[in-house]
Design a protein around this motif. Structure first.
Motif, PDB file in Angstrom:
ATOM      1  N   THR A  10       0.856  -1.179   0.000  1.00  0.00           N
ATOM      2  CA  THR A  10       0.000   0.000   0.000  1.00  0.00           C
ATOM      3  C   THR A  10       0.896   1.235   0.000  1.00  0.00           C
ATOM      4  O   THR A  10       1.997   1.224   0.543  1.00  0.00           O
ATOM      5  CB  THR A  10      -0.933   0.044   1.221  1.00  0.00           C
ATOM      6  OG1 THR A  10      -0.173  -0.215   2.414  1.00  0.00           O
ATOM      7  CG2 THR A  10      -2.039  -0.980   1.097  1.00  0.00           C
ATOM      8  N   THR A  46      -4.038   0.247   7.671  1.00  0.00           N
ATOM      9  CA  THR A  46      -4.059   0.515   6.235  1.00  0.00           C
ATOM     10  C   THR A  46      -4.821  -0.610   5.558  1.00  0.00           C
ATOM     11  O   THR A  46      -5.182  -1.611   6.181  1.00  0.00           O
ATOM     12  CB  THR A  46      -2.633   0.570   5.654  1.00  0.00           C
ATOM     13  OG1 THR A  46      -2.097  -0.768   5.625  1.00  0.00           O
ATOM     14  CG2 THR A  46      -1.721   1.461   6.474  1.00  0.00           C
ATOM     15  N   ASN A  81       3.296  -1.182   4.118  1.00  0.00           N
ATOM     16  CA  ASN A  81       2.841   0.153   3.728  1.00  0.00           C
ATOM     17  C   ASN A  81       4.038   1.070   3.508  1.00  0.00           C
ATOM     18  O   ASN A  81       5.021   1.023   4.246  1.00  0.00           O
ATOM     19  CB  ASN A  81       1.943   0.734   4.824  1.00  0.00           C
ATOM     20  CG  ASN A  81       1.328   2.057   4.419  1.00  0.00           C
ATOM     21  OD1 ASN A  81       0.777   2.189   3.332  1.00  0.00           O
ATOM     22  ND2 ASN A  81       1.414   3.045   5.294  1.00  0.00           N
TER      23      ASN A  81
END
Length: 431
Positions: free
Chosen positions: A212, A373, A387
């Motif tokens: 992400t 997330t 992330n």
């Protein structure tokens, strides 16, 4: 969609990623917790998804689609020689937070010369961020910084991530000498209200691993998150005319205050940091007859997290002992878990991300997220997904900002990261 003004002669034109970011933040896409029972929770996100579908097609993605839930997947074929390697995913969310006004975003560039960073002036008062509030500001003296006008959030969370991924795809498509495996992109709705990637079809998505792009400070890599739950408290009062209330009335509003007084005061977000968990009241509503409280509960440690939920139940039991069984009801709903447990078999996801940051000159480090997330859900569903930072600051606030150079550096980090997956990963068995 409004266009950015044409620069005056002699003025530098914005870079690809900064221009793209400023276009995208003008498209409203807030999510709405009041409609969390549907996906997307707002029609604005459907429009944003269509915009992003066209954006991905324009930068060279194939198999781009926009489904009924406003998910936007796409594929960039592998560079020559990397076709047989596992596909790598990149994910960012299309919604912006409902915690501050988010419609009619008017981004502008401030050339920062030090001191307070003033986003705008609202009702005669500057909307500003001081170096005391964000010490990193001192690093950006002499740089261009993108802010809103101070009346809305900016939307860097997570349109910075969206713009950075799109700019990476454009760069790789235009220069086929840059190495990378097949890349699977997914832009997803409603991350800000706890939904995010939950409806992403992982088999169809087809990525072996994923990242992400939804963090903050450059150089940070996140693979630890909070364990998270939402607690809903329903308080039943006894209503009667106040003139004859003595000994009879039980005011639900008063009891709501009493419930919050019993929640450990030192364990609120404003008093915690690092790995410290918290209880955070987010909503209160009701009348003397019935009141509702909503809290979020967070902790990195699974045992401490379970204890926090039990504390809320104990408070309800204590109050029911005072005011009668059934006066206070508590329902605790788990939202996501700490994804740290998901990387034992693929530590290279962390080392590759750290190395990519170091290669562009950043101070790379792992930082535990005080939040979650889309990677939390994806990792726990079997798609390991750390992330990466976007470079944004002051998320969920009208003081939100992102330096232009940080957007550009993040695209460089992503370029170096995907190149590391254009060769087989050490110790990985083929499925």
């Amino acid at each position: 969609m409004a266009e950015d003004p044409i620069p005056e002669p002699g003025e530098p034109r914005l870079s690809d990623v900064a221009e793209r970011f400023m276009r995208l933040v003008r498209v409203g896409s807030q999510s709405d917790p009041e409609h969390a029972d549907r996906t997307p929770s707002t029609e604005r996100q459907r429009h944003m998804a269509e915009v992003l579908g066209e954006e991905l097609r324009s930068v060279g993605c194939e198999d781009v689609s926009v489904d009924e839930h406003a998910y936007v997947p796409g594929t960039l074929p592998a560079s020559p020689g990397a076709e047989r390697l596992p596909a790598l995913g990149l994910c960012a969310h299309i919604d912006t937070a409902p915690d501050a006004p988010g419609e009619g975003v008017s981004p502008h560039v401030v050339h920062y010369e030090g001191g307070d960073l003033v986003a705008g002036v609202v009702a005669g008062e500057p909307v500003a961020t001081s170096p005391a509030q964000v010490p990193d500001l001192e690093q950006f003296v002499g740089q261009d910084i993108i802010c809103s006008d101070g009346t809305t959030l900016l939307g860097a969370d997570d349109k910075a991530g969206v713009a950075e991924v799109c700019s990476l795809i454009a760069r790789l498509h235009d220069d086929r000498t840059l190495p990378h495996p097949e890349l699977r992109v997914a832009f997803v709705p409603d991350e800000e209200i706890g939904h995010g990637a939950s409806l992403l079809d992982l088999e169809r998505f087809g990525a072996r691993w994923c990242y992400t792009v939804d963090g903050e400070t450059l150089g940070e890599v996140n693979y630890e998150t909070f364990n998270a739950a939402e607690a809903n408290v329903l308080i039943h009062g006894v209503m009667i005319h106040p003139g004859s209330a003595k000994g009879v009335m039980v005011n639900a509003i008063t009891l709501a205050g009493e419930f919050l007084d019993l929640v450990p005061a030192a364990e609120r977000p404003e008093y915690t940091e690092g790995y410290e968990g918290f209880y955070h009241p987010t909503q209160v509503s009701g009348t003397a007859a019935e009141a509702r409280l909503q809290l979020i509960v967070r902790d990195h440690d699974a045992g401490a997290f379970a204890h926090r939920a039990e504390v809320l139940r104990q408070i309800a039991a204590f109050m029911n002992g005072r005011y009668g069984e059934g006066t206070v009801e508590v329902e605790v709903r788990e939202e996501y878990r700490n994804m740290a447990e998901c990387f034992d078999d693929c530590p290279f996801l962390i080392t590759n991300a750290l190395d990519a940051n170091r290669e562009v000159g950043l101070d790379a480090r792992c930082v535990a997220v005080r939040g979650g997330t889309d990677g939390s859900q994806l990792s726990l569903r079997g798609l390991p997904c750390p992330n990466l930072a976007t470079g944004g600051y002051n998320a969920h606030s009208v003081r939100e900002f992102v330096p232009v150079r940080s957007l550009e550096i993040t695209v460089d980090v992503l370029e170096r990261l995907v190149a590391k997956f254009a060769v087989p990963q050490t110790g990985v068995l083929e499925p």
